[in-house]
Structure formats: C-alpha cells, structure tokens
Design an enzyme around this catalytic site. Structure first.
Site, PDB file in Angstrom:
ATOM      1  N   CYS A  82       0.804  -1.225   0.000  1.00 40.38           N
ATOM      2  CA  CYS A  82       0.000   0.000   0.000  1.00 40.38           C
ATOM      3  C   CYS A  82       0.831   1.267   0.000  1.00 40.38           C
ATOM      4  CB  CYS A  82      -0.950  -0.024   1.179  1.00 40.38           C
ATOM      5  SG  CYS A  82      -2.029  -1.460   1.142  1.00 40.38           S
TER       6      CYS A  82
ATOM      7  N   LYS B 131       5.616  -6.483   7.790  1.00 45.54           N
ATOM      8  CA  LYS B 131       5.251  -6.093   9.155  1.00 45.54           C
ATOM      9  C   LYS B 131       4.720  -7.343   9.857  1.00 45.54           C
ATOM     10  CE  LYS B 131       0.456  -4.823   8.582  1.00 45.54           C
ATOM     11  NZ  LYS B 131      -0.573  -3.855   8.862  1.00 45.54           N
TER      12      LYS B 131
END
Ligand code: UGA
Length: 432
Positions: free
Chosen positions: A260, A320
């Site tokens: 993103c 992440k």
C-alpha cells in the site's frame, strides 16, 4: 441487503466476510476459478487473523458464497463493490484496467437500480470514468449511482479495522446512494463522513501518504538522534504525547513496505504531477524510506567489516508482523544486498517463509529463532513479531558464533541486551 463483491483479493475477501457478518447476503466473485474452488472448500488464500473463522461461520449460515459468475451476482445484488486490484504500472501510475473491465461487465449485466461502489484504491477522477464507462455499456438503460468508499484496513488487523473503523468515508452524489450506504454501515455504529466522489478518492491517497510521511519523518529524526547521541524512542514518546501529533506511526526502523504505502505514494506523486503539482514532500518521504534500508545495510557492514562469507541470521521477513505478505518488504532489499556482498543468509519468519521462497533465493529457511541464530556472525531483526520480543536471548547468544544483534525495529532495550553480553545496534539510539 444483497451485495456483490467483485474481487476475492485482500480487500474483497475481508469486505465480503465482514458485510456478511453484519447481516447481509454477500456473493464474492473472482475470475480466478482455482481461488474460488479453494474458498468454496474452506481454504483462505491469505493469512489474516480471524478471517478464516468469519468465512466459515458466514458460509455455514448461508450469508456468504463464492462464485465466478459476476453476471448473475450483479443481477441479484443492490450494491456492488469493486474490490479488484489496481497494481502499479512501470511508470508508477495505477493500472485501472481491472476496474474498467468490471465496470463494463456491471453495466452490461445490470437490469435494475444499482449502487456501484469503488473500494479499490484509485486515483482521483476514477469515479467519473467509471460513471462514463457504465453509461456507455448500460444496455438495459437502468438507473445507477457510483460511490467512492475507500478502505482503510490494515493487514493483520483487517477484520477488527472493518468492524471498528475510525471513520467510514462515503463519496456520493445522490441522496439515494447516500441512504443506501448509510443503511449498509448502520450496524457498525461508526462515524460516517459524506463527501463528493473526488474528495473521497483523495482522502484515501492523502491518508496513506500522510502516514508514510510520518514514518519517514521519525526515521529522519532517528538519523539526527544517532548523530547527536540522543534516543529516538524518547523523542517519539515526547512528540507523541502532544495530542495533535499522536504516538502512532512514530516507530523508527528500516522503513515502510507492503503493497500500500510504496505503491500509493508513487501513484499519488503521479496523480499530482498529471494535475500540474510537483509533490516534493512526498518524493522526500520516498527518498528517506529508501535510504533507511541502505542505512541499515551500512550498519551491518560497519559492524562486520567484511560481509563476504559471514553467516547472517534473520528474524522476520514479512513487511510487518501478523501477516505473511512479502510485497515490497524491506527484508527483500536488505537480503539481496547482503547476498550480493557474499553473505550466507539463514532466516525465520513465523508466517512469511512460504511466500518468501518465491522471491528470495539461496536462503536457509529455519523453523524457529534459535536455528536462525545458530552459528551466525550477526542476527538481524527485520520484522517486530511479538514472538521475537520474548525470545530467550541467553539461548540465542549461546548458539551464535558471535553475539551481535542488529535490530531494525528497536524491539529490545539496549541496556538489557548489552547486559546479557550482546553487541547491540539499533535505529536512532545511543547504542551505536
Ligand atoms: C496501510 C494503512 O495503514 C491502511 O489504513 C490502509 O487501508 C492500507 O495501507 C491500504 O491502503 O490498503 P498496511 O499496508 O496493512 O496498511 O500496513 P501498516 O500497518 O500501515 O504498515 C505499513 C508499513 O509501515 C509497514 O511496513 C510497517 O512496518 C511500517 N511502519 C508502520 C513503520 O515503519 N513505522 C510505524 O510507526 C508504523
């Protein structure tokens, strides 16, 4: 309400499952037959906490089905969500061909009033183009509305983000569409912001770009802290206590990744450029983000002197924690550079190894942190999984060739690890 969700990717699956959970009848459609077959057999193609249970429950209760038949799904639904991919083209602009294709198919199939919702991240003015395209192919000449309803889901907490949003943004141009969307989201009891379509489209890019800029800002501060002998963790804490700043997204490290922020920042720069604005601030955000990875590799080089033939253990590959997503993960650039310099890489990630295997070559994949640390000249932390925060550091130290810990996510207290006998290097702190 009856809903069709076009696209069974990340956004589509979460959207479909969550709308079913709040009482709607949802058909999630994709052209990928094998994906739909898997979903119909209960196999979820992505790792997202809670999603598998939600899909299973709502399929069992007959509120959620998966299909490849877009045409019949459109006919049966009042609201159609466009959740197809908008991947980056070589020049950084979003490729809108999937959106255009779905818009055309919706236009050809619809035989009664429909609310068509763009949920995929798209450049401003896409709504206008979707309207134009639907008008052109609207063979049954039915009434319709186009709405922009950007998603703000984070991977790893997408279900919770859907159920408890900070805000729901609805860009709509008619009262009928606004009322339909309001009724749809009513069970969530969340703050709804109504705007025009273009503003809603910009809110999405502006939000992601602002968060990316916040991360680059703290990374720039981290570099200043290192030079000055200050501690970025304390600086971020002090800044974050100011309610106007807030403490989230002030974690310094090896920079942002994922599908993103990098793609959306690049696309937003291109959008601004096309509109005649040079978005220099966002370009600097990207530059700082790229620098963080190089900066981290430099720390490794400085610590090891010669990287060639050294064994480097890695904890964390995903971009992440709580996801298996490897897209644009900082680990990719860092590992590629270390391998280019001749390092031998061993790595452990609780979820992402499977996806990493198709991107990273010549890596010894380990099944736990201790195997990754075994015989290593240095151990790197690239993703802050909770599992690493509670690892037995004495055991790690006992299996390493040399107890050097290089922490790209600042998960340890420098004093604690040094007391255990590690050489410890982290980001923007006095330890270096
Ligand atoms: C991001 C946004 O947070 C969502 O609101 C948005 O819906 C989504 O993009 C999207 O457009 O689909 P996501 O990419 O899942 O969500 O991940 P984030 O949790 O935002 O993290 C992005 C990157 O920033 C990660 O690499 C993370 O490690 C990094 N990060 C985050 C930092 O380096 N420091 C921080 O303080 C916070």
């Amino acid at each position: 309400m009856k809903i069709a969700v076009a696209g069974a990717g990340y956004v589509g699956l979460v959207t479909a499952a969550c709308f079913a959970e709040i009482g709607n009848n949802v058909i999630c459609v994709d052209i990928d037959e094998s994906k739909i077959n898997h979903l119909n057999n209960g196999v979820i193609p992505i790792y997202e906490p809670g999603l598998d249970k939600l899909v299973a429950k709502n399929r069992k209760e007959n509120r959620l089905e998966f299909s490849t038949d877009l045409k019949s799904s459109i006919k049966q639904s009042e609201v159609i969500f466009i959740c197809v991919g908008t991947p980056p083209k070589d020049n950084g602009e979003a490729d809108l061909s999937y959106v255009e294709n779905v818009a055309r198919m919706i236009a050809e199939a619809m035989d009664s009033y429909k609310v068509i919702v763009e949920k995929s991240t798209v450049p401003v003015e896409t709504g206008e183009k979707v309207v134009k395209s639907i008008r052109a192919y609207n063979i049954h000449k039915v009434d319709f509305d186009v709405v922009s309803n950007p998603e703000f889901l984070r991977e790893g907490s997408a279900v919770n983000d859907f159920m408890h949003p900070d805000r729901i943004v609805i860009g709509a141009e008619s009262e009928k569409a606004r009322e339909t969307m309001k009724a749809l989201y009513q069970p969530l009891n969340a703050k709804i912001l109504f705007t025009d379509i273009k503003s809603a489209e910009i809110i999405k890019h502006a939000s992601n770009s602002f968060l990316a800029t916040k991360i680059s800002f703290i990374n720039a501060i981290a570099n200043i802290c290192e030079l000055a002998g200050a501690d970025v963790e304390k600086v971020a804490e002090g800044m974050g206590l100011d309610k106007r700043i807030g403490k989230s997204f002030l974690n310094a490290g090896i920079g942002y990744g994922g599908f993103c922020f990098p793609k959306d920042a690049e696309a937003f720069i291109k959008i601004a450029e096309k509109l005649g604005y040079d978005f220099r601030l966002l370009k600097a955000t990207q530059e700082i983000n790229n620098f963080q990875r190089k900066n981290f590799v430099e720390k490794i080089e400085n610590a090891l002197w010669i990287v060639k033939n050294k064994t480097i253990g890695i904890l964390g590959l995903a971009f992440k924690p709580n996801t298996d997503d490897m897209r644009f993960a900082p680990s990719i650039d860092i590992i590629n550079e270390l391998q280019r310099e001749g390092a031998k890489i061993k790595a452990y990630d609780p979820e992402a190894a499977g996806k990493a295997k198709s991107i990273l070559n010549n890596i010894e994949y380990c099944t736990n942190p201790y195997d990754a640390a075994k015989e290593a000249d240095a151990l790197l932390i690239l993703t802050e999984w909770d599992e690493f925060k509670t690892v037995d550091l004495n055991r790690i130290k006992s299996v390493m060739k040399h107890p050097l810990l290089i922490d790209g996510r600042n998960i340890f207290d420098p004093e604690d690890v040094k007391r255990l006998g590690f050489s410890y290097i982290s980001m923007g702190r006095k330890d270096n």
